[in-house]
Motif scaffolding. Structure first.
Motif, PDB file in Angstrom:
ATOM      1  N   HIS A 219     -10.660   2.703  11.028  1.00  0.00           N
ATOM      2  CA  HIS A 219     -11.395   3.465  10.011  1.00  0.00           C
ATOM      3  C   HIS A 219     -11.576   2.618   8.756  1.00  0.00           C
ATOM      4  CE1 HIS A 219     -12.882   6.937   7.822  1.00  0.00           C
ATOM      5  NE2 HIS A 219     -11.995   6.704   6.874  1.00  0.00           N
ATOM      6  N   VAL A 220     -10.534   1.869   8.384  1.00  0.00           N
ATOM      7  CA  VAL A 220     -10.630   0.989   7.221  1.00  0.00           C
ATOM      8  C   VAL A 220     -11.611  -0.143   7.486  1.00  0.00           C
ATOM      9  CG1 VAL A 220      -9.349  -0.527   5.660  1.00  0.00           C
ATOM     10  CG2 VAL A 220      -8.289   1.581   6.497  1.00  0.00           C
TER      11      VAL A 220
ATOM     12  N   MET B 181      -2.122   0.478   7.570  1.00  0.00           N
ATOM     13  CA  MET B 181      -3.004   1.633   7.480  1.00  0.00           C
ATOM     14  C   MET B 181      -2.803   2.572   8.670  1.00  0.00           C
ATOM     15  SD  MET B 181      -4.309   0.828   4.670  1.00  0.00           S
ATOM     16  CE  MET B 181      -4.400  -0.672   3.700  1.00  0.00           C
ATOM     17  N   ALA B 182      -2.931   3.859   8.410  1.00  0.00           N
ATOM     18  CA  ALA B 182      -2.765   4.852   9.477  1.00  0.00           C
ATOM     19  C   ALA B 182      -3.827   4.679  10.558  1.00  0.00           C
ATOM     20  CB  ALA B 182      -2.830   6.261   8.885  1.00  0.00           C
ATOM     21  N   ASP B 183      -5.043   4.312  10.158  1.00  0.00           N
ATOM     22  CA  ASP B 183      -6.147   4.118  11.102  1.00  0.00           C
ATOM     23  C   ASP B 183      -6.890   2.843  10.705  1.00  0.00           C
ATOM     24  OD1 ASP B 183      -8.325   4.192  12.770  1.00  0.00           O
ATOM     25  OD2 ASP B 183      -8.893   6.258  12.305  1.00  0.00           O
TER      26      ASP B 183
ATOM     27  N   ASP C 205      -5.889   4.959  -2.202  1.00  0.00           N
ATOM     28  CA  ASP C 205      -5.184   4.980  -0.926  1.00  0.00           C
ATOM     29  C   ASP C 205      -6.235   4.824   0.169  1.00  0.00           C
ATOM     30  OD1 ASP C 205      -3.768   5.478   1.378  1.00  0.00           O
ATOM     31  OD2 ASP C 205      -2.682   7.208   0.578  1.00  0.00           O
TER      32      ASP C 205
ATOM     33  N   GLN D 262       0.825  -1.206   0.000  1.00  0.00           N
ATOM     34  CA  GLN D 262       0.000   0.000   0.000  1.00  0.00           C
ATOM     35  C   GLN D 262       0.863   1.262   0.000  1.00  0.00           C
ATOM     36  OE1 GLN D 262      -3.371   1.324   0.369  1.00  0.00           O
ATOM     37  NE2 GLN D 262      -3.758  -0.492  -0.820  1.00  0.00           N
ATOM     38  N   ASN D 263       2.212   1.102   0.102  1.00  0.00           N
ATOM     39  CA  ASN D 263       3.065   2.264   0.235  1.00  0.00           C
ATOM     40  C   ASN D 263       3.914   2.548  -0.998  1.00  0.00           C
ATOM     41  OD1 ASN D 263       2.227   2.595   2.896  1.00  0.00           O
ATOM     42  ND2 ASN D 263       3.702   1.097   3.629  1.00  0.00           N
TER      43      ASN D 263
ATOM     44  N   ASN E 240      -5.997   4.894   3.205  1.00  0.00           N
ATOM     45  CA  ASN E 240      -5.875   5.861   4.303  1.00  0.00           C
ATOM     46  C   ASN E 240      -6.736   7.090   4.058  1.00  0.00           C
ATOM     47  OD1 ASN E 240      -3.963   4.530   6.016  1.00  0.00           O
ATOM     48  ND2 ASN E 240      -2.394   4.966   4.479  1.00  0.00           N
ATOM     49  N   ASP E 241      -7.075   7.337   2.795  1.00  0.00           N
ATOM     50  CA  ASP E 241      -7.913   8.487   2.454  1.00  0.00           C
ATOM     51  C   ASP E 241      -9.395   8.141   2.429  1.00  0.00           C
ATOM     52  OD1 ASP E 241      -5.653  10.041   2.185  1.00  0.00           O
ATOM     53  OD2 ASP E 241      -5.482   9.691   0.026  1.00  0.00           O
TER      54      ASP E 241
END
Length: 283
Positions: A141-142, A136-138, A113, A13-14, A115-116
């Motif tokens: 949330h995903v 994932m950053a959160d 993405d 994902q990066n 994360n968005d």
């Protein structure tokens, strides 16, 4: 899982550029699919038993080159699979692979993405996330996005690698015995992530949590030797100043394709790891 080992090898994902790291990552993912094909078949057969009806729409989160997407399309012959990944290079490889396998009409890639936020997708029956959520950053949330995307009764399959694959015997014939154990200790892996509480917080009902043990004995096919080389080479890139010179030299000897101790020439390689899958349902 948030460990040094897995973050070095499962970060699809990066990646946004077609650099050497992306190419190496893509090769690793494709070899993983080839070498661990029996495991993938076992996993998807288990999910088939858990689904309340035959899936027609499936989403693969952080799909990489399509290991999961292809396996799911083969298992669920009436399903359309949407593979979501940040990297256009990974999705290009997925598209080529799906076309070569006659699956181009059922497996499509979507660049996004996570994360968005989630891309706009139709309601689905099954969401698959393999070794991607911990990047994932959160993550919650995903997971909430996955919950909203699933129909009532739909299933989420979330898989993590419990530890990075081991390949070498204790004594490799060069350097001191126990090299591979010292490699993994030097990378200081933390405990595996347990997603149970995360799933409950985002509204899922845990259906089952199942570890899958992978233990492929010697002798292994050529693809497995190449898989071992690519994985160990990735670890080597993070080991400077982490191990004594003797150990680094021994590892370099194993990674040398032409050398007498090369991983490509060994007949004593094995593949040992475990992966855990959480199957959770939207009620």
């Amino acid at each position: 899982m948030n460990t040094t080992e897995t973050s070095t090898v499962h970060s699809h994902q990066n990646h946004t550029g077609a650099d050497a790291d992306t190419v190496a990552m893509a090769e690793m993912l494709e070899l993983d699919a080839e070498v661990l094909g029996t495991y993938l078949s076992e996993l998807t057969a288990w999910l088939d038993e858990l689904t309340d009806r035959e899936p027609r729409r499936i989403v693969d989160l952080g799909s990489g080159t399509g290991t999961g997407a292809i396996a799911l399309a083969r298992r669920f012959a009436r399903a359309d699979v949407t593979a979501v990944d940040l990297s256009p290079q990974m999705l290009h490889r997925l598209t080529k692979k799906a076309s070569a396998l006659g699956l181009a009409d059922r497996v499509i890639g979507v660049q996004a993405d996570l994360n968005d936020g989630w891309p706009t997708l139709d309601t689905c029956d099954l969401v698959w996330a393999a070794a991607s959520l911990h990047h994932m950053a959160d993550p919650d949330h995903v997971l909430a996005g996955a919950f909203d995307a699933l129909r009532p009764g739909g299933l989420l399959a979330l898989t993590e690698m419990d530890f990075f694959p081991r390949f070498l015997p204790d004594d490799i014939g060069v350097g001191s015995p126990g090299l591979e154990a010292r490699i993994h200790a030097a990378l200081s892996p933390g405990p595996a992530v347990d997603w149970t509480d995360h799933l409950a917080r985002t509204g899922f009902a845990l259906e089952a949590r199942r570890p899958f043990t992978i233990d492929l004995p010697a002798p292994l096919p050529t693809a497995a030797a190449r898989y071992a080389q690519v994985c160990l080479r990735k670890l080597r890139s993070h080991l400077d100043e982490q191990l004594p010179a003797e150990d680094l030299a021994a590892l370099d000897a194993v990674l040398d394709s032409e050398g007498p101790h090369s991983v490509l020439r060994r007949e004593d390689l094995t593949v040992r790891t475990t992966r855990t899958t959480w199957a959770a349902r939207r009620l």
